[in-house]
Each structure stands twice: as C-alpha cells, then as structure tokens.
Design an enzyme around this catalytic site. Structure first.
Site, PDB file in Angstrom:
ATOM      1  N   LYS A   1      -8.864   7.061  -0.424  1.00 18.96           N
ATOM      2  CA  LYS A   1      -8.356   5.814  -1.007  1.00 18.96           C
ATOM      3  C   LYS A   1      -7.443   5.061  -0.045  1.00 18.96           C
ATOM      4  O   LYS A   1      -7.620   3.870   0.204  1.00 18.96           O
ATOM      5  CB  LYS A   1      -7.621   6.112  -2.316  1.00 18.96           C
TER       6      LYS A   1
ATOM      7  N   ILE B   1      -3.360  10.843  -4.287  1.00 18.24           N
ATOM      8  CA  ILE B   1      -4.342  10.268  -3.365  1.00 18.24           C
ATOM      9  C   ILE B   1      -4.269   8.743  -3.288  1.00 18.24           C
ATOM     10  O   ILE B   1      -4.828   8.152  -2.363  1.00 18.24           O
ATOM     11  CB  ILE B   1      -5.781  10.709  -3.708  1.00 18.24           C
TER      12      ILE B   1
ATOM     13  N   TYR C   1      -8.568  10.284 -15.147  1.00 16.91           N
ATOM     14  CA  TYR C   1      -9.798  10.109 -14.381  1.00 16.91           C
ATOM     15  C   TYR C   1     -10.940  10.925 -15.005  1.00 16.91           C
ATOM     16  O   TYR C   1     -10.808  12.150 -15.146  1.00 16.91           O
ATOM     17  CB  TYR C   1      -9.524  10.537 -12.947  1.00 16.91           C
TER      18      TYR C   1
ATOM     19  N   ASP D   1      -1.361  14.793  -8.061  1.00 21.46           N
ATOM     20  CA  ASP D   1      -2.463  14.228  -7.281  1.00 21.46           C
ATOM     21  C   ASP D   1      -1.998  12.863  -6.778  1.00 21.46           C
ATOM     22  O   ASP D   1      -1.907  11.908  -7.556  1.00 21.46           O
ATOM     23  CB  ASP D   1      -3.702  14.104  -8.172  1.00 21.46           C
TER      24      ASP D   1
END
Length: 469
Positions: free
Chosen positions: A272, A232, A145, A230
């Site tokens: 999300k 999410i 990202y 992570d």
C-alpha cells in the site's frame, strides 16, 4: 471429492463473500476506456497507482539496481543461488529504517526482530499459527477487511469474534464493545488469544486514536492476551490527526521489556505505502524472541525473492527518494480523496470523515428501500450490474448497520474516477426522480381515496337525512 482432504473440500475460504463476487463480475466485464467503455469500473481494489511515475523515474535513474548489478558488476548469480529464510540483511535494515521514517522517526525498529513474509496476508496467517490453536479466537473491531475471514481462519482454524462498533461515534473502539466481544467469545466457549486491529483502518480510512490504542493496551494487559496491529496503510495518512503506531504508545508508557511488550506484534507491507502488491513484500515485527523464531521458520513457505529484496534494499536506502516519495504520495492521495468526496457530495452522498487509506467509507443508507441487509444487497446489485461499479458492501466487512460501502479511489486514472462519479450521480438522480414520481402517484392515489370516501359519506348522509324526513 472423497479423495481430497477436509481442508480442500470445506467451504470456509470466504470466496462466496460479496467482496469476492464483485471481483468475479468485474473480471467478466472489465471497464476499458477504448475497448469496453461501458464495462464495470473496479472500485473494490485497494491499490495505490497514483505514484508509479516516481518509482519508474527512480528505476530509470538507477539501472544497476534493476539490472541486478553492484558497482557496475553483475550479482545475478549471487542472487539466483539459495538464500536462507532470514532474508538479506541489507534489505531488512532498509525496511526497518523506512518503517521508522513513515512514523516520523518517533520509534525505531530492530531488524533482528523482523520476519519477512510474502505479503501481509502471509504475515497475518503466520501470526495466527504462532499465537493461537485451532478453535481459539481473536477479537476484531467491525467493520473489518473481508479478506481476514480467509487470512486468519481458513488454514489456521482460528475463530474471529467481532467487536461491534457503531456509526454513532465514527466506529471507534470502546471499552464496552471490547468487553462485550470478550463475553461473547466466552459464551461460545472460545478462548480469546488476542485482538487484531488495522491502523489505519481498512475499510474506514481512519487512524486509530491514541485514546483507543491506550484502551487496547489496558485491555490486553488485563486479559493477558496478544495485540496485533496491522499497519500496512501507515504511510498513506494524508491528513490530521497523524498516525500513531502501537509501538509509540508502548514506548510512551515505558512498557519496554515487559510481558505486554512481548505480546504486541506489528504487521507491515510495501503493498500500500509503496504501491507494490505484486512484489509480495510483507513483514512481522515482534519483541518476542520465540515468536520471531517460529515465524522465521514458517516463512520458508512464503519467501520474498532475493532479487526483489536486493532491488528494494537499494531503493529504500536512497533517503532522498523515500522522503520525496512519502511526501508526494500523501499529497496525491489527499487530492484524489477530496475528488471522490466532492463528487459523492454532488450526488447527495456523504462519507465517514477519514484521513488515510486508499478508500472511503460511504454512507448510502438513504438510498436503501428499507433498513435491512436485504435492501443493501439489492442496492449493491443495482450499482454492480446497472451502474457498473464494483464497490464493497458493508455486510462483507461485517458492518452491523446496513447501507455502508467501501469505495476505492487510488487504483484508477482521474478520468476513470470522473466517469464513475458521473455514473453514480446519474443513478442517484434517476432513483430520486423515480421515488418522487412514486410518492406523487401514491399521494394522488391517497387523495382520490380520501375524495371518494368523502363522497360516499356525503351520499350516505343525504340518504339518511331523506329517510329520517
């Protein structure tokens, strides 16, 4: 400028990345179906707008929650007054139960090990502050990202060392890639403090396999470092293989109450899975008491409002709603994902096989004029300014292979996505026609050159024969 700090004037925010530059161009000429139908369509925003109707329906059926009432009585004053940074217990309880539900209740979470933050951005940065000193490093698998260059590095002074992954195996993490990244950090005299992954992956849209997770656990065990997972996008998994949380792997290996158990940390958010990025709800989950304590103190710089916590505590406590939402949302994501895949295939473009997220990792290598990142930038600019689509080039995600792009599909209407696909197909068809014409022109030119060469040869041969006679 001399009156400002080095932090304020030093250009390390990452705002000059093509990922952010594309957003700037979009904002100058944003698409609107009526007011600006020829504008740029935003396909660089990983936002889930497919299930807003489910949220709005729940709000309409539960007016007390949105009106800050409990049993018909206003609690506005209670919520408006000071709240400490530990968060509302009812919300933390509802959030950890929702996290377990998304993971098929294969793992459970303790709300006392949860730290609330203003989104995942704050959660990741807070973990950097807790786990590393300025000048120390975290390893991240590529592509990753683009915002991590800002979130992890800008204010913390932490360095990112890429774990170079390849399309040859679907960009999966390998032992050799981990070791090579670790050695690269040592060559740069950087102390490695941990590895950070996104699972499911942003930008790949793939879940991390159990084998990869076990490999990572083995790696951090051997090196004595941390692992941040992570997660999410954990609730966006719409196809097999299913999602496996790092916590599930640790429990399967009976790592509870070990040193490794305390060195693994999870980042979560409702941006999300629930499509609420504007609510700024993130969380850190850690088995290390010291990390939880330090992160809780740091969270005072980015708290979640009491009103938001109350509303979401009521929503997430409604198990019938959450079960239906997760199931329906995943079904809609799968349908929209297939729509993008089919449309791109119709234009002669393939994608990495994926099963999660709000985007696809799109292979446009065949559209490059050469196998270089300069050619990737040239193609990206054509798509941004001529086709009028904002997509994220692979180089902004630190991909080592030119020609890959992240394309989002859940932040727009079906009609808008159809229009975007029409634009892409028209661009590819036009490019193919131009290339074919250029190829025919070059072929004719070469043929004429060959004919001319033969004519000169025959003429010179005749002249030589005449002189010899």
């Amino acid at each position: 400028m001399k009156m400002l700090s080095r932090k304020a004037t030093f250009n390390s925010h990452g705002q000059d990345s093509e990922y952010f530059l594309g957003w700037e161009e979009y904002e100058k000429n944003a698409y609107h179906e009526v007011e600006n139908p020829s504008g740029i369509i935003q396909m660089g925003l990983a936002e889930n707008q497919l299930s807003f109707d489910l949220l709005e329906s729940w709000l309409a059926q539960n007016p007390d929650a949105a009106g800050f009432k409990r049993d018909g009585e206003s609690i506005f004053r209670e919520l408006a007054l000071f709240q400490d940074y530990h968060g509302l217990p009812a919300f933390k309880k509802a959030l950890v139960e929702f996290m377990s539900e998304i993971r098929g209740n294969k793992v459970s979470f303790d709300q006392n090990k949860l730290v609330l933050t203003a989104g995942a951005t704050s959660a990741n940065e807070t973990l950097m502050f807790c786990l590393a000193n300025p000048g120390e490093a975290f390893l991240l698998p590529t592509p990753y990202y683009p915002g991590f260059d800002r979130d992890l590095k800008w204010r913390t002074g932490v360095e990112i060392v890429p774990i170079q992954c390849s399309s040859s195996n679907g960009f999966q993490i390998t032992e050799s890639a981990l070791e090579e990244a670790y050695q690269q950090a040592q060559k740069r005299s950087l102390k490695v403090k941990g590895v950070l992954i996104t699972n499911p992956s942003n930008p790949l849209g793939t879940t991390t396999s159990r084998d990869e997770l076990n490999l990572l656990v083995n790696f951090i065990t051997a090196k004595g470092i941390h692992l941040i997972s992570d997660e999410i996008y954990s609730g966006t998994v719409f196809d097999s293989p299913g999602f496996v949380s790092i916590m599930e792997v640790l429990m399967d290996r009976n790592y509870m109450n070990t040193e490794v158990w305390k060195r693994v940390h999870i980042v979560y958010s409702l941006s999300k899975d629930l499509g609420l990025p504007g609510f700024r709800v993130g969380a850190i989950y850690s088995n290390d008491v010291a990390v939880v304590s330090a992160a809780t103190k740091m969270s005072s710089f980015g708290l979640v409002s009491s009103q938001t916590q109350y509303l979401l505590s009521v929503m997430l406590s409604d198990k019938k709603f959450t079960k239906n939402y997760v199931s329906e949302n995943q079904k809609r994501l799968k349908q929209r994902h297939q729509m993008l895949i089919s449309g791109l295939q119709n234009a002669g473009i393939d994608c990495l096989k994926s099963n999660a997220g709000l985007f696809c990792w799109v292979d446009m290598r065949h559209l490059l004029s050469s196998n270089t990142f300069e050619a990737e930038m040239e193609l990206w600019k054509k798509i941004l300014y001529d086709v009028r689509l904002n997509i994220s080039p692979g180089s902004s995600c630190h991909c080592t292979e030119p020609g890959w792009f992240r394309v989002c599909f859940a932040n727009m209407s079906e009609d808008t996505l159809n229009l975007a696909l029409q634009r892409i197909k028209a661009f590819v068809d036009s490019s193919t026609t131009t290339n074919n014409n250029q190829s025919r022109h070059q072929s004719n030119k070469n043929q004429r050159r060959k004919s001319f060469t033969k004519w000169v040869f025959r003429l010179s041969f005749r002249d030589r024969e005449a002189s010899e006679r």
